[in-house]
Design a protein around this motif. Structure first.
Motif, PDB file in Angstrom:
ATOM      1  N   TYR A  85      52.639 -37.540 140.176  1.00 52.93           N
ATOM      2  CA  TYR A  85      52.594 -36.155 140.657  1.00 52.93           C
ATOM      3  C   TYR A  85      52.075 -35.222 139.571  1.00 52.93           C
ATOM      4  O   TYR A  85      51.185 -34.387 139.818  1.00 52.93           O
ATOM      5  CB  TYR A  85      53.991 -35.727 141.105  1.00 52.93           C
ATOM      6  CG  TYR A  85      54.095 -34.281 141.537  1.00 52.93           C
ATOM      7  CD1 TYR A  85      53.903 -33.920 142.869  1.00 52.93           C
ATOM      8  CD2 TYR A  85      54.387 -33.279 140.611  1.00 52.93           C
ATOM      9  CE1 TYR A  85      53.991 -32.593 143.266  1.00 52.93           C
ATOM     10  CE2 TYR A  85      54.475 -31.953 141.006  1.00 52.93           C
ATOM     11  CZ  TYR A  85      54.275 -31.611 142.330  1.00 52.93           C
ATOM     12  OH  TYR A  85      54.352 -30.299 142.714  1.00 52.93           O
ATOM     13  N   ASP A  86      52.641 -35.359 138.368  1.00 51.19           N
ATOM     14  CA  ASP A  86      52.240 -34.476 137.268  1.00 51.19           C
ATOM     15  C   ASP A  86      50.759 -34.614 136.951  1.00 51.19           C
ATOM     16  O   ASP A  86      50.063 -33.623 136.694  1.00 51.19           O
ATOM     17  CB  ASP A  86      53.068 -34.790 136.014  1.00 51.19           C
ATOM     18  CG  ASP A  86      54.532 -34.378 136.157  1.00 51.19           C
ATOM     19  OD1 ASP A  86      54.831 -33.573 137.054  1.00 51.19           O
ATOM     20  OD2 ASP A  86      55.364 -34.867 135.372  1.00 51.19           O
ATOM     21  N   LEU A  87      50.263 -35.846 136.992  1.00 50.95           N
ATOM     22  CA  LEU A  87      48.853 -36.089 136.689  1.00 50.95           C
ATOM     23  C   LEU A  87      47.949 -35.490 137.765  1.00 50.95           C
ATOM     24  O   LEU A  87      46.943 -34.833 137.465  1.00 50.95           O
ATOM     25  CB  LEU A  87      48.614 -37.603 136.562  1.00 50.95           C
ATOM     26  CG  LEU A  87      47.205 -38.058 136.184  1.00 50.95           C
ATOM     27  CD1 LEU A  87      46.751 -37.414 134.880  1.00 50.95           C
ATOM     28  CD2 LEU A  87      47.172 -39.578 136.065  1.00 50.95           C
ATOM     29  N   ILE A  88      48.315 -35.696 139.025  1.00 55.13           N
ATOM     30  CA  ILE A  88      47.506 -35.179 140.137  1.00 55.13           C
ATOM     31  C   ILE A  88      47.481 -33.649 140.133  1.00 55.13           C
ATOM     32  O   ILE A  88      46.447 -33.029 140.393  1.00 55.13           O
ATOM     33  CB  ILE A  88      48.060 -35.699 141.486  1.00 55.13           C
ATOM     34  CG1 ILE A  88      47.873 -37.224 141.571  1.00 55.13           C
ATOM     35  CG2 ILE A  88      47.366 -35.015 142.666  1.00 55.13           C
ATOM     36  CD1 ILE A  88      48.734 -37.877 142.635  1.00 55.13           C
ATOM     37  N   GLN A  89      48.600 -33.038 139.807  1.00 56.27           N
ATOM     38  CA  GLN A  89      48.712 -31.581 139.839  1.00 56.27           C
ATOM     39  C   GLN A  89      48.174 -30.903 138.589  1.00 56.27           C
ATOM     40  O   GLN A  89      47.951 -29.685 138.590  1.00 56.27           O
ATOM     41  CB  GLN A  89      50.180 -31.170 140.032  1.00 56.27           C
ATOM     42  CG  GLN A  89      50.776 -31.581 141.366  1.00 56.27           C
ATOM     43  CD  GLN A  89      50.189 -30.814 142.531  1.00 56.27           C
ATOM     44  OE1 GLN A  89      49.030 -30.970 142.873  1.00 56.27           O
ATOM     45  NE2 GLN A  89      50.986 -29.967 143.152  1.00 56.27           N
ATOM     46  N   ASP A  90      47.939 -31.667 137.541  1.00 57.75           N
ATOM     47  CA  ASP A  90      47.435 -31.102 136.286  1.00 57.75           C
ATOM     48  C   ASP A  90      46.031 -30.519 136.508  1.00 57.75           C
ATOM     49  O   ASP A  90      45.136 -31.212 136.996  1.00 57.75           O
ATOM     50  CB  ASP A  90      47.382 -32.191 135.218  1.00 57.75           C
ATOM     51  CG  ASP A  90      47.101 -31.627 133.814  1.00 57.75           C
ATOM     52  OD1 ASP A  90      46.451 -30.564 133.705  1.00 57.75           O
ATOM     53  OD2 ASP A  90      47.508 -32.267 132.834  1.00 57.75           O
ATOM     54  N   GLU A  91      45.840 -29.259 136.161  1.00 60.81           N
ATOM     55  CA  GLU A  91      44.544 -28.595 136.377  1.00 60.81           C
ATOM     56  C   GLU A  91      43.425 -29.249 135.576  1.00 60.81           C
ATOM     57  O   GLU A  91      42.246 -29.113 135.918  1.00 60.81           O
ATOM     58  CB  GLU A  91      44.656 -27.112 136.008  1.00 60.81           C
ATOM     59  CG  GLU A  91      45.542 -26.314 136.953  1.00 60.81           C
ATOM     60  CD  GLU A  91      45.594 -24.848 136.593  1.00 60.81           C
ATOM     61  OE1 GLU A  91      44.940 -24.452 135.601  1.00 60.81           O
ATOM     62  OE2 GLU A  91      46.269 -24.077 137.304  1.00 60.81           O
ATOM     63  N   LYS A  92      43.778 -29.952 134.502  1.00 52.89           N
ATOM     64  CA  LYS A  92      42.764 -30.604 133.672  1.00 52.89           C
ATOM     65  C   LYS A  92      42.322 -31.950 134.243  1.00 52.89           C
ATOM     66  O   LYS A  92      41.335 -32.523 133.782  1.00 52.89           O
ATOM     67  CB  LYS A  92      43.307 -30.811 132.252  1.00 52.89           C
ATOM     68  CG  LYS A  92      43.634 -29.516 131.517  1.00 52.89           C
ATOM     69  CD  LYS A  92      44.222 -29.799 130.144  1.00 52.89           C
ATOM     70  CE  LYS A  92      44.614 -28.507 129.436  1.00 52.89           C
ATOM     71  NZ  LYS A  92      45.257 -28.777 128.120  1.00 52.89           N
ATOM     72  N   THR A  93      43.052 -32.446 135.228  1.00 49.96           N
ATOM     73  CA  THR A  93      42.718 -33.741 135.818  1.00 49.96           C
ATOM     74  C   THR A  93      41.489 -33.623 136.706  1.00 49.96           C
ATOM     75  O   THR A  93      41.453 -32.773 137.605  1.00 49.96           O
ATOM     76  CB  THR A  93      43.899 -34.279 136.645  1.00 49.96           C
ATOM     77  OG1 THR A  93      45.028 -34.462 135.785  1.00 49.96           O
ATOM     78  CG2 THR A  93      43.543 -35.616 137.297  1.00 49.96           C
ATOM     79  N   PRO A  94      40.482 -34.464 136.496  1.00 51.77           N
ATOM     80  CA  PRO A  94      39.296 -34.415 137.374  1.00 51.77           C
ATOM     81  C   PRO A  94      39.622 -34.989 138.748  1.00 51.77           C
ATOM     82  O   PRO A  94      40.600 -35.732 138.908  1.00 51.77           O
ATOM     83  CB  PRO A  94      38.297 -35.321 136.636  1.00 51.77           C
ATOM     84  CG  PRO A  94      39.156 -36.299 135.892  1.00 51.77           C
ATOM     85  CD  PRO A  94      40.372 -35.524 135.467  1.00 51.77           C
ATOM     86  N   ASP A  95      38.824 -34.649 139.735  1.00 52.86           N
ATOM     87  CA  ASP A  95      39.002 -35.261 141.054  1.00 52.86           C
ATOM     88  C   ASP A  95      38.756 -36.761 140.959  1.00 52.86           C
ATOM     89  O   ASP A  95      37.795 -37.206 140.322  1.00 52.86           O
ATOM     90  CB  ASP A  95      38.034 -34.649 142.065  1.00 52.86           C
ATOM     91  CG  ASP A  95      38.488 -33.275 142.529  1.00 52.86           C
ATOM     92  OD1 ASP A  95      39.517 -32.779 142.028  1.00 52.86           O
ATOM     93  OD2 ASP A  95      37.793 -32.692 143.392  1.00 52.86           O
ATOM     94  N   LYS A 145      44.573 -32.522 148.051  1.00 54.41           N
ATOM     95  CA  LYS A 145      43.934 -31.845 146.921  1.00 54.41           C
ATOM     96  C   LYS A 145      42.528 -32.370 146.650  1.00 54.41           C
ATOM     97  O   LYS A 145      41.655 -31.628 146.191  1.00 54.41           O
ATOM     98  CB  LYS A 145      44.804 -32.032 145.670  1.00 54.41           C
ATOM     99  CG  LYS A 145      44.360 -31.178 144.492  1.00 54.41           C
ATOM    100  CD  LYS A 145      45.360 -31.242 143.345  1.00 54.41           C
ATOM    101  CE  LYS A 145      44.923 -30.327 142.215  1.00 54.41           C
ATOM    102  NZ  LYS A 145      45.844 -30.381 141.063  1.00 54.41           N
ATOM    103  N   MET A 146      42.310 -33.649 146.916  1.00 54.09           N
ATOM    104  CA  MET A 146      41.018 -34.295 146.642  1.00 54.09           C
ATOM    105  C   MET A 146      40.592 -35.071 147.891  1.00 54.09           C
ATOM    106  O   MET A 146      40.677 -36.308 147.928  1.00 54.09           O
ATOM    107  CB  MET A 146      41.142 -35.250 145.451  1.00 54.09           C
ATOM    108  CG  MET A 146      41.775 -34.649 144.220  1.00 54.09           C
ATOM    109  SD  MET A 146      42.106 -35.903 142.928  1.00 54.09           S
ATOM    110  CE  MET A 146      43.062 -34.920 141.760  1.00 54.09           C
ATOM    111  N   PRO A 147      40.150 -34.394 148.932  1.00 58.76           N
ATOM    112  CA  PRO A 147      39.901 -35.053 150.227  1.00 58.76           C
ATOM    113  C   PRO A 147      38.835 -36.142 150.195  1.00 58.76           C
ATOM    114  O   PRO A 147      38.781 -36.968 151.112  1.00 58.76           O
ATOM    115  CB  PRO A 147      39.481 -33.885 151.136  1.00 58.76           C
ATOM    116  CG  PRO A 147      39.070 -32.788 150.205  1.00 58.76           C
ATOM    117  CD  PRO A 147      39.898 -32.945 148.984  1.00 58.76           C
ATOM    118  N   ASN A 148      37.986 -36.156 149.174  1.00 56.00           N
ATOM    119  CA  ASN A 148      36.947 -37.191 149.113  1.00 56.00           C
ATOM    120  C   ASN A 148      37.397 -38.449 148.382  1.00 56.00           C
ATOM    121  O   ASN A 148      36.642 -39.415 148.271  1.00 56.00           O
ATOM    122  CB  ASN A 148      35.696 -36.633 148.430  1.00 56.00           C
ATOM    123  CG  ASN A 148      35.031 -35.543 149.262  1.00 56.00           C
ATOM    124  OD1 ASN A 148      34.980 -35.646 150.490  1.00 56.00           O
ATOM    125  ND2 ASN A 148      34.550 -34.496 148.614  1.00 56.00           N
TER     126      ASN A 148
END
Length: 231
Positions: free
Chosen positions: A56-66, A97-100
Motif C-alpha cells: 500500500y505504502d509503495l503504491i500510494q507513494d507519489e514518487k512511485t512510477p506507474d 490509480k494505474m488503470p493501464n
C-alpha cells in the motif's frame, strides 16, 4: 522496498514491475524470471514489497512510477488501518490509480467460488495457482501478459471447467465481517471498522450462516468460510 534494474542501455524499452509477496524466495524467483525475459529488448525496473502495508505504502507513494505489470500474492498479512486485507485489495487500489497496469494474481486457493470471485471482481490479466508455478510457466505467463493476452494457469482452467452449480458469492462487507470474526472482534465493535450499521452487520452474519449452512458458533462460520476460500 527494494528496486532492481537489469540493464543500463537507454535503447531498451523500459517497464516498471511490482512484486508483492510475503515469501522472499518467491520474490527472487519472479525477479530471476522477469530479468531473463527478452533482455535485448526490455529493461525492467523491479520494485517489491512483502505485505499489504508495504505494498500500500509503495503504491500510494507519489514518487512511485506507474507500474506496467504487478505480481500480487493474494494471501498476505493485512493492513487493517487502510482496509487492505489481501492482494485482491491491492489489485483494486492499483487499478484505480494505474488503470493501464496489467495485474497477475497468484494464489494457493483452488475453490471454484474463490477463483470465480477473483476473476469477476478483479478481472486479472493473469491468474496462477502457485502449485502450477515453475520457472518456465512463470516466463510463459509473463510473455502472454506482456503481449496483451490473458493467462490462467492449468489448475485455474480445470477449476473453471467444473460445475458451477451451488456457486456462492459474497461482497466486500461480508468478507470484512468474516475477517473480523476470525480476529475475535465482537459484533458490537465491528461498525468501528466496517462502514455499515450494527443491525446490518448482524443481519449479514445470519445470512452468511444460512448461506454456508452453519448452525453453530461464529468460529464454525469462520472455519467453513475459510474452507471455501471466501476470505
Amino acid at each position: 522496498m527494494i528496486i532492481d534494474s537489469n540493464a543500463t542501455d537507454h535503447q531498451l524499452i523500459k517497464k516498471n514491475i511490482l512484486i508483492v509477496d510475503d515469501h522472499p524466495f518467491i520474490i527472487e524467483g519472479y525477479k530471476n524470471a522477469i530479468t531473463r525475459y527478452n533482455p535485448k529488448q526490455y529493461e525492467f525496473l523491479i520494485m517489491q514489497a512483502h505485505d499489504c502495508k508495504s505494498g500500500y505504502d509503495l503504491i500510494q507513494d507519489e514518487k512511485t512510477p506507474d507500474f506496467d505489470v504487478a505480481f500480487l500474492d493474494i494471501s498476505m498479512p493485512a493492513y487493517e488501518e487502510k482496509d487492505i486485507f489481501s492482494g485482491e485489495d491491492l489489485a483494486k487500489l492499483i487499478l484505480n490509480k494505474m488503470p493501464n497496469c496489467k495485474v497477475i494474481l497468484l494464489t494457493m486457493y483452488t475453490e471454484l467460488l474463490k477463483i470465480k470471485t477473483i476473476i469477476r471482481t478483479i478481472k486479472p490479466n493473469g491468474l496462477v495457482i502457485k502449485n502450477d508455478l515453475t520457472f518456465d510457466e512463470l516466463l510463459y505467463a509473463f510473455d502472454k501478459v506482456m503481449k496483451n493476452d490473458k493467462y490462467y494457469s492449468q489448475s485455474v482452467q480445470k477449476i473453471l471447467d467444473q460445475s458451477t452449480h451451488n456457486s456462492i458469492e459474497i461482497d466486500e462487507f461480508d468478507k470484512q465481517i468474516l475477517f473480523h470474526l476470525s480476529k475475535g472482534t465482537i459484533i458490537e465493535n465491528m461498525p468501528q471498522y466496517i462502514p455499515i450499521s450494527l443491525n446490518a452487520i448482524q443481519k449479514r452474519k445470519v445470512s452468511l450462516k444460512e448461506l454456508l449452512k452453519v448452525k453453530g458458533s461464529d468460529e464454525e462460520l469462520v472455519k467453513e468460510a475459510k474452507s471455501k476460500g471466501l476470505f
